[in-house]
Design a protein around this motif. Sequence first.
Motif, PDB file in Angstrom:
ATOM      1  N   LEU A 296     -11.025   7.823   2.640  1.00 21.91           N
ATOM      2  CA  LEU A 296     -10.450   7.435   3.195  1.00 21.91           C
ATOM      3  C   LEU A 296     -10.792   6.954   4.631  1.00 21.91           C
ATOM      4  O   LEU A 296     -10.356   6.097   6.063  1.00 21.91           O
ATOM      5  CB  LEU A 296      -8.788   7.573   3.294  1.00 21.91           C
ATOM      6  CG  LEU A 296      -7.548   6.975   4.015  1.00 21.91           C
ATOM      7  CD1 LEU A 296      -7.858   5.694   3.378  1.00 21.91           C
ATOM      8  CD2 LEU A 296      -6.767   6.609   3.585  1.00 21.91           C
TER       9      LEU A 296
ATOM     10  N   CYS B 264      -4.931   2.634   4.024  1.00 20.03           N
ATOM     11  CA  CYS B 264      -5.358   1.449   3.400  1.00 20.03           C
ATOM     12  C   CYS B 264      -4.913   0.405   2.511  1.00 20.03           C
ATOM     13  O   CYS B 264      -6.058  -0.106   3.138  1.00 20.03           O
ATOM     14  CB  CYS B 264      -4.484   2.273   1.621  1.00 20.03           C
ATOM     15  SG  CYS B 264      -4.715   1.374   0.391  1.00 20.03           S
TER      16      CYS B 264
ATOM     17  N   HIS C 227      -5.346   4.329  -1.783  1.00 22.81           N
ATOM     18  CA  HIS C 227      -6.219   4.525  -1.888  1.00 22.81           C
ATOM     19  C   HIS C 227      -6.620   6.661  -2.950  1.00 22.81           C
ATOM     20  O   HIS C 227      -6.547   6.850  -2.564  1.00 22.81           O
ATOM     21  CB  HIS C 227      -7.129   5.321  -0.563  1.00 22.81           C
ATOM     22  CG  HIS C 227      -8.683   5.387  -0.466  1.00 22.81           C
ATOM     23  ND1 HIS C 227      -9.818   4.217  -0.305  1.00 22.81           N
ATOM     24  CD2 HIS C 227      -9.190   6.858  -0.667  1.00 22.81           C
ATOM     25  CE1 HIS C 227     -11.159   4.605   0.267  1.00 22.81           C
ATOM     26  NE2 HIS C 227     -10.511   5.884  -0.008  1.00 22.81           N
TER      27      HIS C 227
ATOM     28  N   ALA D 145       0.739  -1.117  -0.151  1.00 16.58           N
ATOM     29  CA  ALA D 145      -0.290   0.274  -0.006  1.00 16.58           C
ATOM     30  C   ALA D 145       0.791   1.343  -0.136  1.00 16.58           C
ATOM     31  O   ALA D 145       2.112   1.472   0.532  1.00 16.58           O
ATOM     32  CB  ALA D 145      -0.976   0.088   1.227  1.00 16.58           C
TER      33      ALA D 145
ATOM     34  N   ASP E 227      -1.912   7.244   6.131  1.00 16.63           N
ATOM     35  CA  ASP E 227      -3.009   6.445   5.297  1.00 16.63           C
ATOM     36  C   ASP E 227      -2.447   5.564   4.503  1.00 16.63           C
ATOM     37  O   ASP E 227      -2.874   4.911   4.157  1.00 16.63           O
ATOM     38  CB  ASP E 227      -2.657   8.219   4.052  1.00 16.63           C
ATOM     39  CG  ASP E 227      -3.185   9.510   4.521  1.00 16.63           C
ATOM     40  OD1 ASP E 227      -3.647   9.286   5.455  1.00 16.63           O
ATOM     41  OD2 ASP E 227      -3.022  10.105   3.351  1.00 16.63           O
ATOM     42  N   SER E 228      -1.281   5.729   4.343  1.00 15.19           N
ATOM     43  CA  SER E 228      -0.900   4.169   3.274  1.00 15.19           C
ATOM     44  C   SER E 228      -0.959   2.554   4.746  1.00 15.19           C
ATOM     45  O   SER E 228      -1.614   1.804   4.159  1.00 15.19           O
ATOM     46  CB  SER E 228       1.306   4.125   3.539  1.00 15.19           C
ATOM     47  OG  SER E 228       1.027   4.941   2.342  1.00 15.19           O
TER      48      SER E 228
ATOM     49  N   CYS F 154      -7.072   0.232  -6.208  1.00 15.21           N
ATOM     50  CA  CYS F 154      -7.604   0.650  -5.057  1.00 15.21           C
ATOM     51  C   CYS F 154      -8.245   0.652  -4.146  1.00 15.21           C
ATOM     52  O   CYS F 154      -9.655   0.066  -4.593  1.00 15.21           O
ATOM     53  CB  CYS F 154      -8.140   2.278  -6.647  1.00 15.21           C
ATOM     54  SG  CYS F 154      -8.875   3.536  -5.560  1.00 15.21           S
ATOM     55  N   THR F 155      -8.182   0.506  -2.951  1.00 17.62           N
ATOM     56  CA  THR F 155      -9.479   0.618  -1.945  1.00 17.62           C
ATOM     57  C   THR F 155     -10.212   1.568  -2.282  1.00 17.62           C
ATOM     58  O   THR F 155     -11.500   1.217  -1.461  1.00 17.62           O
ATOM     59  CB  THR F 155      -9.001   0.686  -0.749  1.00 17.62           C
ATOM     60  OG1 THR F 155      -7.855   2.238  -0.613  1.00 17.62           O
ATOM     61  CG2 THR F 155      -7.646  -0.190  -0.533  1.00 17.62           C
ATOM     62  N   ARG F 156     -10.801   2.355  -2.936  1.00 13.55           N
ATOM     63  CA  ARG F 156     -11.683   3.473  -3.351  1.00 13.55           C
ATOM     64  C   ARG F 156     -12.488   2.077  -4.129  1.00 13.55           C
ATOM     65  O   ARG F 156     -14.033   1.585  -3.459  1.00 13.55           O
ATOM     66  CB  ARG F 156     -11.891   4.742  -3.482  1.00 13.55           C
ATOM     67  CG  ARG F 156     -13.622   5.696  -4.163  1.00 13.55           C
ATOM     68  CD  ARG F 156     -12.789   6.440  -4.796  1.00 13.55           C
ATOM     69  NE  ARG F 156     -12.429   7.937  -4.104  1.00 13.55           N
ATOM     70  CZ  ARG F 156     -13.920   8.800  -2.796  1.00 13.55           C
ATOM     71  NH1 ARG F 156     -15.457   7.654  -3.285  1.00 13.55           N
ATOM     72  NH2 ARG F 156     -12.841   9.283  -2.006  1.00 13.55           N
TER      73      ARG F 156
ATOM     74  N   ASP G  76       1.238   5.779  -0.511  1.00 10.96           N
ATOM     75  CA  ASP G  76       0.332   7.008  -0.403  1.00 10.96           C
ATOM     76  C   ASP G  76       1.443   8.448  -0.769  1.00 10.96           C
ATOM     77  O   ASP G  76       2.936   8.202  -0.164  1.00 10.96           O
ATOM     78  CB  ASP G  76      -0.159   7.149   0.564  1.00 10.96           C
ATOM     79  CG  ASP G  76      -1.067   8.236   0.714  1.00 10.96           C
ATOM     80  OD1 ASP G  76      -2.188   8.797   0.406  1.00 10.96           O
ATOM     81  OD2 ASP G  76      -0.656   9.471   1.428  1.00 10.96           O
TER      82      ASP G  76
END
Length: 329
Positions: free
Chosen positions: A130, A153, A86, A5, A149-150, A113-115, A7
């Motif tokens: 996120l 994610c 994300h 992951a 953030d990573s 993409c996690t979104r 970011d």
Amino acid sequence: MDFTAIDFETATRASDSACQLAAVRVRGGKIVDSASWLIRPRPFYFSPQNIQIHGITPAKVRGEKEFGELWPTIRQTFGDDCLIAHNASFDLSVLIACLTTHDHPIPEMQYSCTRAIAKRAWPHLPRFGLKPLSDWLGVRFQHHDALEDSIACAKIAIAAAEEANAESLEDLEKHLKLSRGTAGPWGKNGPKFVRSGRASSSATSRLPKPAPEPIVDAMMTREGTDLQRLLIRAEFVRPLTGKRVVFTGTLTRLQREEAEQLVACCGGQCQSTVSRQTSLLVVGRTDARTLDAGRRISTKEEKARQLIAAGAPVEIVSEDDWLASIASL
């Protein structure tokens, strides 16, 4: 579940202005390692709006290496993993732009993409930023720090796999009917919903030819706003140059101050009242004062409709449509 992951945070609207990158390695559905780099951007300039979002100042990176010097270490950290981010389109764009600016060849990469994963895994959720996703999953983190953030994610992807009883990223993609995104010297082609057949796997030897990436939907929410990404896009395109904007009602995806900041980044100017010089009226949820007065629409919207009927070039849009129009430019 094996992947890395990532970011990025950027110093300005420019995609090649990375000032922080983090990578979190996942093996067997567990976080096993992480790395984070502060990066001196070239040129060495920070937008005040970006500093306000992530808190990284020129002083914090003045003595750090540029991306080109760090890339061999970053490349080794990534290995051959599928990269997950994300709003991955943003992070892959930054990666490709940094490689290009610093004269490094762009390797062929696979990403997800996690979104996109979350929207397929939990379609009932109202928001897929996120922060709202992390809050829903009980993940606490400091938003807009690349390492934090990573990690968030990575935990979203792991949670989606646990929900689907998927033992690998390929299994999760197959379950969600989601293809694998690919990137290379030709550009990038993001993950997509596959209506029939298998999702692509890491065993695929051929990368597809470049195709237009699907338009990103409006991704900004008040709790989970990815305002940094939207501000970067707004400053780059400046779609409201020379236009005057008025807001009415209660905004639900951005705070009023954030919306006004976004207008300025788009090149526009905010007004407090509607007039013949108004270009755009952005309408939020009907507020209590309007309802208490027994009205269905605000006085600003009523005035705008009167001006439109008289031939004035005033446009009325919802908050969602306004954000979507900027996100898709």
